[in-house]
Design an enzyme around this catalytic site. Structure first.
Site, PDB file in Angstrom:
ATOM      1  N   GLU A 110      -1.421  11.041 -12.991  1.00 23.68           N
ATOM      2  CA  GLU A 110      -0.298  10.499 -12.215  1.00 23.68           C
ATOM      3  C   GLU A 110       0.938  11.381 -12.333  1.00 23.68           C
ATOM      4  O   GLU A 110       1.059  12.156 -13.297  1.00 23.68           O
ATOM      5  CB  GLU A 110       0.069   9.106 -12.753  1.00 23.68           C
ATOM      6  CG  GLU A 110      -0.271   7.953 -11.852  1.00 23.68           C
ATOM      7  CD  GLU A 110       0.514   7.884 -10.546  1.00 23.68           C
ATOM      8  OE1 GLU A 110       0.909   8.915  -9.997  1.00 23.68           O
ATOM      9  OE2 GLU A 110       0.729   6.758 -10.079  1.00 23.68           O
ATOM     10  N   ASP A 111       1.855  11.223 -11.386  1.00 23.32           N
ATOM     11  CA  ASP A 111       3.151  11.903 -11.484  1.00 23.32           C
ATOM     12  C   ASP A 111       4.090  11.091 -12.379  1.00 23.32           C
ATOM     13  O   ASP A 111       4.772  11.627 -13.233  1.00 23.32           O
ATOM     14  CB  ASP A 111       3.775  12.119 -10.086  1.00 23.32           C
ATOM     15  CG  ASP A 111       3.817  10.850  -9.221  1.00 23.32           C
ATOM     16  OD1 ASP A 111       3.323   9.783  -9.650  1.00 23.32           O
ATOM     17  OD2 ASP A 111       4.346  10.935  -8.102  1.00 23.32           O
ATOM     18  N   ASP A 165       5.562   3.660 -13.478  1.00 21.82           N
ATOM     19  CA  ASP A 165       6.768   2.856 -13.361  1.00 21.82           C
ATOM     20  C   ASP A 165       6.427   1.407 -13.742  1.00 21.82           C
ATOM     21  O   ASP A 165       6.358   1.072 -14.918  1.00 21.82           O
ATOM     22  CB  ASP A 165       7.249   3.009 -11.907  1.00 21.82           C
ATOM     23  CG  ASP A 165       8.588   2.372 -11.624  1.00 21.82           C
ATOM     24  OD1 ASP A 165       9.538   2.646 -12.363  1.00 21.82           O
ATOM     25  OD2 ASP A 165       8.679   1.598 -10.665  1.00 21.82           O
ATOM     26  N   THR A 198       0.024   0.517 -10.124  1.00 15.23           N
ATOM     27  CA  THR A 198      -0.878   1.453  -9.451  1.00 15.23           C
ATOM     28  C   THR A 198      -1.957   1.958 -10.409  1.00 15.23           C
ATOM     29  O   THR A 198      -3.152   1.899 -10.105  1.00 15.23           O
ATOM     30  CB  THR A 198      -0.086   2.674  -8.898  1.00 15.23           C
ATOM     31  OG1 THR A 198       1.061   2.202  -8.211  1.00 15.23           O
ATOM     32  CG2 THR A 198      -0.925   3.515  -7.982  1.00 15.23           C
ATOM     33  N   LYS A 253       8.137   5.868 -17.266  1.00 20.52           N
ATOM     34  CA  LYS A 253       9.353   5.035 -17.323  1.00 20.52           C
ATOM     35  C   LYS A 253       8.974   3.703 -17.943  1.00 20.52           C
ATOM     36  O   LYS A 253       8.850   2.698 -17.236  1.00 20.52           O
ATOM     37  CB  LYS A 253       9.854   4.754 -15.887  1.00 20.52           C
ATOM     38  CG  LYS A 253      10.715   5.825 -15.260  1.00 20.52           C
ATOM     39  CD  LYS A 253      11.524   5.268 -14.085  1.00 20.52           C
ATOM     40  CE  LYS A 253      10.891   5.583 -12.766  1.00 20.52           C
ATOM     41  NZ  LYS A 253      11.764   5.355 -11.585  1.00 20.52           N
ATOM     42  N   PHE A 276      15.774   7.258 -10.743  1.00 17.77           N
ATOM     43  CA  PHE A 276      14.877   7.649  -9.669  1.00 17.77           C
ATOM     44  C   PHE A 276      14.887   9.172  -9.610  1.00 17.77           C
ATOM     45  O   PHE A 276      15.929   9.798  -9.469  1.00 17.77           O
ATOM     46  CB  PHE A 276      15.263   7.033  -8.328  1.00 17.77           C
ATOM     47  CG  PHE A 276      14.107   7.081  -7.372  1.00 17.77           C
ATOM     48  CD1 PHE A 276      13.072   6.155  -7.468  1.00 17.77           C
ATOM     49  CD2 PHE A 276      14.005   8.092  -6.428  1.00 17.77           C
ATOM     50  CE1 PHE A 276      11.966   6.215  -6.628  1.00 17.77           C
ATOM     51  CE2 PHE A 276      12.910   8.164  -5.578  1.00 17.77           C
ATOM     52  CZ  PHE A 276      11.894   7.214  -5.676  1.00 17.77           C
ATOM     53  N   ASP A 291       8.572  12.258  -4.597  1.00 22.22           N
ATOM     54  CA  ASP A 291       9.375  12.218  -3.366  1.00 22.22           C
ATOM     55  C   ASP A 291      10.412  11.111  -3.370  1.00 22.22           C
ATOM     56  O   ASP A 291      10.334  10.141  -4.137  1.00 22.22           O
ATOM     57  CB  ASP A 291       8.448  11.962  -2.171  1.00 22.22           C
ATOM     58  CG  ASP A 291       7.956  10.511  -2.131  1.00 22.22           C
ATOM     59  OD1 ASP A 291       7.356  10.052  -3.127  1.00 22.22           O
ATOM     60  OD2 ASP A 291       8.194   9.813  -1.120  1.00 22.22           O
ATOM     61  N   ARG A 301       9.287  16.890  -2.529  1.00 20.58           N
ATOM     62  CA  ARG A 301       8.096  17.103  -3.361  1.00 20.58           C
ATOM     63  C   ARG A 301       7.967  18.558  -3.793  1.00 20.58           C
ATOM     64  O   ARG A 301       7.311  18.875  -4.778  1.00 20.58           O
ATOM     65  CB  ARG A 301       6.826  16.718  -2.585  1.00 20.58           C
ATOM     66  CG  ARG A 301       6.721  15.229  -2.252  1.00 20.58           C
ATOM     67  CD  ARG A 301       5.313  14.942  -1.749  1.00 20.58           C
ATOM     68  NE  ARG A 301       5.198  13.652  -1.100  1.00 20.58           N
ATOM     69  CZ  ARG A 301       4.991  12.492  -1.746  1.00 20.58           C
ATOM     70  NH1 ARG A 301       4.872  12.470  -3.044  1.00 20.58           N
ATOM     71  NH2 ARG A 301       4.886  11.366  -1.066  1.00 20.58           N
TER      72      ARG A 301
HETATM   73  P1  IMP Z   1       3.950   1.837 -10.242  1.00 25.97           P
HETATM   74  O1  IMP Z   1       2.744   1.206  -9.644  1.00 25.97           O
HETATM   75  O2  IMP Z   1       5.146   0.962 -10.130  1.00 25.97           O
HETATM   76  O3  IMP Z   1       3.731   2.302 -11.672  1.00 25.97           O
HETATM   77  O4  IMP Z   1       4.311   3.042  -9.326  1.00 25.97           O
HETATM   78  C1  IMP Z   1       4.071   4.333  -9.632  1.00 25.97           C
HETATM   79  C2  IMP Z   1       4.338   5.142  -8.387  1.00 25.97           C
HETATM   80  O5  IMP Z   1       5.647   4.869  -7.879  1.00 25.97           O
HETATM   81  C3  IMP Z   1       4.333   6.623  -8.697  1.00 25.97           C
HETATM   82  O6  IMP Z   1       3.062   7.170  -8.492  1.00 25.97           O
HETATM   83  C4  IMP Z   1       5.335   7.154  -7.725  1.00 25.97           C
HETATM   84  O7  IMP Z   1       4.669   7.466  -6.503  1.00 25.97           O
HETATM   85  C5  IMP Z   1       6.299   6.027  -7.462  1.00 25.97           C
HETATM   86  N1  IMP Z   1       7.517   6.195  -8.263  1.00 25.97           N
HETATM   87  C6  IMP Z   1       7.927   5.463  -9.311  1.00 25.97           C
HETATM   88  N2  IMP Z   1       9.084   5.900  -9.807  1.00 25.97           N
HETATM   89  C7  IMP Z   1       9.436   6.949  -9.038  1.00 25.97           C
HETATM   90  C8  IMP Z   1      10.546   7.860  -9.062  1.00 25.97           C
HETATM   91  O8  IMP Z   1      11.469   7.815  -9.910  1.00 25.97           O
HETATM   92  N3  IMP Z   1      10.538   8.826  -8.100  1.00 25.97           N
HETATM   93  C9  IMP Z   1       9.561   8.942  -7.165  1.00 25.97           C
HETATM   94  N4  IMP Z   1       8.500   8.131  -7.125  1.00 25.97           N
HETATM   95  C10 IMP Z   1       8.439   7.134  -8.047  1.00 25.97           C
HETATM   96 MG    MG Z   2       2.475   8.099  -6.850  1.00 24.63          MG
END
Ligand code: IMP
Ligand code: MG
Length: 178
Positions: A100-101, A104, A108, A132, A153, A160, A166
């Protein structure tokens, strides 16, 4: 969309050091097994990190991508996870490494981990260049964790804001201005 500027937050050399550290940790973890690892990058954000990571790893591996998202075009998670593009590989009986990048809320990654487990993966490990943890709403602990950041963010290095930025080689903090 609001006005904003981007401030450098994590520079290229810090990213590179962390990519090398993670690749070494991952190699060590799988050491002794000559089984191929299926490395699965989460699109779109992890395309840059996945490319860098696999080039530092020395295990036999194949690369695939899945597009699962819990985000719209804004900066807040919707809570729904959708699979827009699936892998072509069969993960049954294989070691899977999900890349993953950023993690959060954790929704996902958690969803994709269960998907791979339900498809009979022999093991499923998780790696992300950014984390995070203060934003978690579901339990999701990374096996290989890059850089822990506060609730900001960020963009660049694959990440992105509304599909933009990106391509930045560093990770920048988005500062909203009114
Ligand atoms: P999660 O399901 O809330 O953990 O979402 C993770 C996804 O949210 C990551 O793969 C990113 O695509 C997006 N995301 C979460 N935080 C950021 C951020 O600070 N910048 C850009 N994308 C983010
Ligand atoms: Mg993502």
């Amino acid at each position: 969309m609001n006005n904003y500027r981007i401030e450098t937050f994590i520079d290229e050399s810090t990213i590179q050091e962390n990519v090398c550290r993670l690749a070494a940790e991952i190699d060590k973890h799988y050491q002794g097994s000559d089984e191929e690892i299926v490395v699965i990058g989460l699109l779109k954000g992890a395309f840059v990190f996945t490319a860098d990571l696999v080039r530092e790893m020395s295990m036999p591996l194949i690369v695939d991508f899945i597009n699962a998202s819990s985000y719209g075009n804004g900066t807040e998670s919707t809570g729904n996870v959708r699979i827009d593009h699936d892998i072509g590989s069969d993960v049954s009986g294989k070691h899977v490494l999900l890349v993953e990048d950023i993690v959060d809320t954790g929704r996902t990654f958690k969803k994709v981990v269960s998907l791979m487990q339900s498809r009979g993966a022999k093991s499923v490990k998780t790696c992300s260049i950014l984390d995070k943890p203060s934003r978690r709403v579901v339990e999701m602990k990374l096996d290989f964790c890059g850089i822990v950041i506060p609730d900001l963010f960020v963009v660049g290095y694959g990440l992105d804001y509304a599909q933009k930025h990106r391509d930045l080689p560093y990770i920048g903090k988005v500062v909203f201005e009114d």
